[in-house]
Design a protein around this motif. Structure first.
Motif, PDB file in Angstrom:
ATOM      1  N   LEU A  74       0.844  -1.199   0.000  1.00 35.92           N
ATOM      2  CA  LEU A  74       0.000   0.000   0.000  1.00 35.92           C
ATOM      3  C   LEU A  74       0.877   1.246   0.000  1.00 35.92           C
ATOM      4  N   GLN A  75       0.344   2.319  -0.581  1.00 33.22           N
ATOM      5  CA  GLN A  75       1.051   3.591  -0.587  1.00 33.22           C
ATOM      6  C   GLN A  75       0.051   4.731  -0.423  1.00 33.22           C
ATOM      7  N   ALA A  76       0.565   5.879  -0.020  1.00 29.51           N
ATOM      8  CA  ALA A  76      -0.284   7.057   0.172  1.00 29.51           C
ATOM      9  C   ALA A  76       0.563   8.303  -0.015  1.00 29.51           C
ATOM     10  N   ALA A  90       3.894   9.545  13.984  1.00 30.45           N
ATOM     11  CA  ALA A  90       2.747   8.654  14.163  1.00 30.45           C
ATOM     12  C   ALA A  90       3.095   7.225  13.771  1.00 30.45           C
ATOM     13  N   LEU A  91       3.877   7.064  12.710  1.00 31.90           N
ATOM     14  CA  LEU A  91       4.266   5.729  12.252  1.00 31.90           C
ATOM     15  C   LEU A  91       5.185   5.042  13.260  1.00 31.90           C
ATOM     16  N   ASP A  92       6.134   5.798  13.812  1.00 34.58           N
ATOM     17  CA  ASP A  92       7.041   5.232  14.817  1.00 34.58           C
ATOM     18  C   ASP A  92       6.274   4.724  16.030  1.00 34.58           C
ATOM     19  N   ALA A  93       5.205   5.434  16.393  1.00 35.41           N
ATOM     20  CA  ALA A  93       4.444   5.069  17.588  1.00 35.41           C
ATOM     21  C   ALA A  93       3.476   3.912  17.346  1.00 35.41           C
ATOM     22  N   ALA A  94       2.964   3.792  16.114  1.00 38.68           N
ATOM     23  CA  ALA A  94       1.873   2.844  15.851  1.00 38.68           C
ATOM     24  C   ALA A  94       2.296   1.561  15.147  1.00 38.68           C
ATOM     25  N   GLY A  98      10.511  -1.002  10.389  1.00 46.08           N
ATOM     26  CA  GLY A  98      10.796  -1.709   9.140  1.00 46.08           C
ATOM     27  C   GLY A  98       9.573  -2.036   8.308  1.00 46.08           C
ATOM     28  N   SER A  99       8.365  -1.773   8.838  1.00 43.20           N
ATOM     29  CA  SER A  99       7.143  -2.099   8.092  1.00 43.20           C
ATOM     30  C   SER A  99       6.720  -0.975   7.151  1.00 43.20           C
ATOM     31  N   LEU A 192       4.065   1.043   2.348  1.00 42.80           N
ATOM     32  CA  LEU A 192       4.087  -0.126   3.233  1.00 42.80           C
ATOM     33  C   LEU A 192       4.159  -1.356   2.329  1.00 42.80           C
ATOM     34  N   PRO A 193       5.346  -1.943   2.148  1.00 42.33           N
ATOM     35  CA  PRO A 193       5.531  -2.999   1.146  1.00 42.33           C
ATOM     36  C   PRO A 193       4.847  -4.327   1.439  1.00 42.33           C
ATOM     37  N   ALA A 194       4.567  -4.632   2.702  1.00 41.74           N
ATOM     38  CA  ALA A 194       3.991  -5.947   3.031  1.00 41.74           C
ATOM     39  C   ALA A 194       2.998  -5.793   4.184  1.00 41.74           C
ATOM     40  N   VAL A 195       1.760  -5.486   3.849  1.00 49.14           N
ATOM     41  CA  VAL A 195       0.731  -5.218   4.863  1.00 49.14           C
ATOM     42  C   VAL A 195      -0.094  -6.485   5.103  1.00 49.14           C
ATOM     43  N   SER A 196      -0.016  -6.997   6.313  1.00 50.28           N
ATOM     44  CA  SER A 196      -0.824  -8.150   6.710  1.00 50.28           C
ATOM     45  C   SER A 196      -2.163  -7.653   7.236  1.00 50.28           C
TER      46      SER A 196
END
Length: 219
Positions: A74-76, A90-94, A98-99, A192-196
């Motif tokens: 996914l990308q934005a 926000a990304l570091d916290a959530a 590496g994701s 996000l190259p590999a979103v589960s």
């Protein structure tokens, strides 16, 4: 003959004595210790071995299945530098390290055939349904400053956008206009190259820092 037998027995006893007392170990001969301490020496971090209960085993199997499940890229964006800095926090916290990654990308100018800005999201939905009935495809605009609004077409030049607007006029499109959605330059894009499925749930935590952008499949 008797002397020979006695000599052989003495020699055999001497060899056995030397073997049993490890005198021949330097030559590669010797008894194996019953507790086999050498096997203990060959173990690698035995303290990390854990006994799993049935419940733990099921959790481990579920985790393995989740790791093997297909993942989505996914990308934005685009985000300006200030938006990207806020998004990183926000990304570091959530999300796990590496994701995700924020990349600097070159962007060409983007001109759109645009309808809006509408007074409410409900009016946007109503207009979109009306355009669908006319056989005209419209997407929600991604630029926060132009929301709520609709994009009927997008181009790299103003001339191409104006040509498309002229084609739409005979179909009954009267309120659309050509707008420059962005200038040429560089911007930041979240990937996000590999979103589960588990990671997808956590994306809700960063929504307030997305500056109105939504995720889409990687191009």
């Amino acid at each position: 003959m008797l002397r020979l037998i006695v000599l052989v027995l003495l020699l055999a006893n001497g060899v056995y004595f030397a073997w049993s007392h490890d005198y021949l170990k330097m030559y590669g001969f010797g008894p194996v210790a019953p507790n086999e301490p050498h096997r203990m020496e060959q173990q690698i971090k035995p303290e990390m071995i854990q006994l799993l209960s049935a419940g733990d085993l099921k959790k481990a199997e579920a985790q393995v299945q989740a790791d093997l499940a297909p993942k989505e890229c996914l990308q934005a964006g685009p985000f300006d530098d200030e938006q990207a800095a806020s998004l990183r926090k926000a990304l570091d916290a959530a999300l796990p390290s590496g994701s995700w990654q924020i990349e600097s990308v070159k962007e060409s100018a983007r001109w759109i055939v645009y309808m809006g800005k509408y007074a409410s999201a409900d009016l946007q939905v109503k207009k979109r349904a009306e355009l669908d009935g006319m056989g005209i495809k419209a997407d929600a605009v991604g630029t926060p400053e132009l929301q709520p609004g609709l994009v009927l077409a997008a181009f790299d030049s103003e001339a191409a956008a104006k040509a498309e607007l002229a084609k739409l006029a005979p179909k009954g499109i009267r309120t659309a206009k050509v707008v420059q959605e962005r200038e040429a330059g560089t911007a930041n894009q979240l990937k996000l190259p590999a979103v589960s499925e588990a990671l997808k749930v956590k994306l809700q935590d960063i929504k307030p820092s997305m500056a109105g952008h939504s995720f889409k499949a990687c191009s």
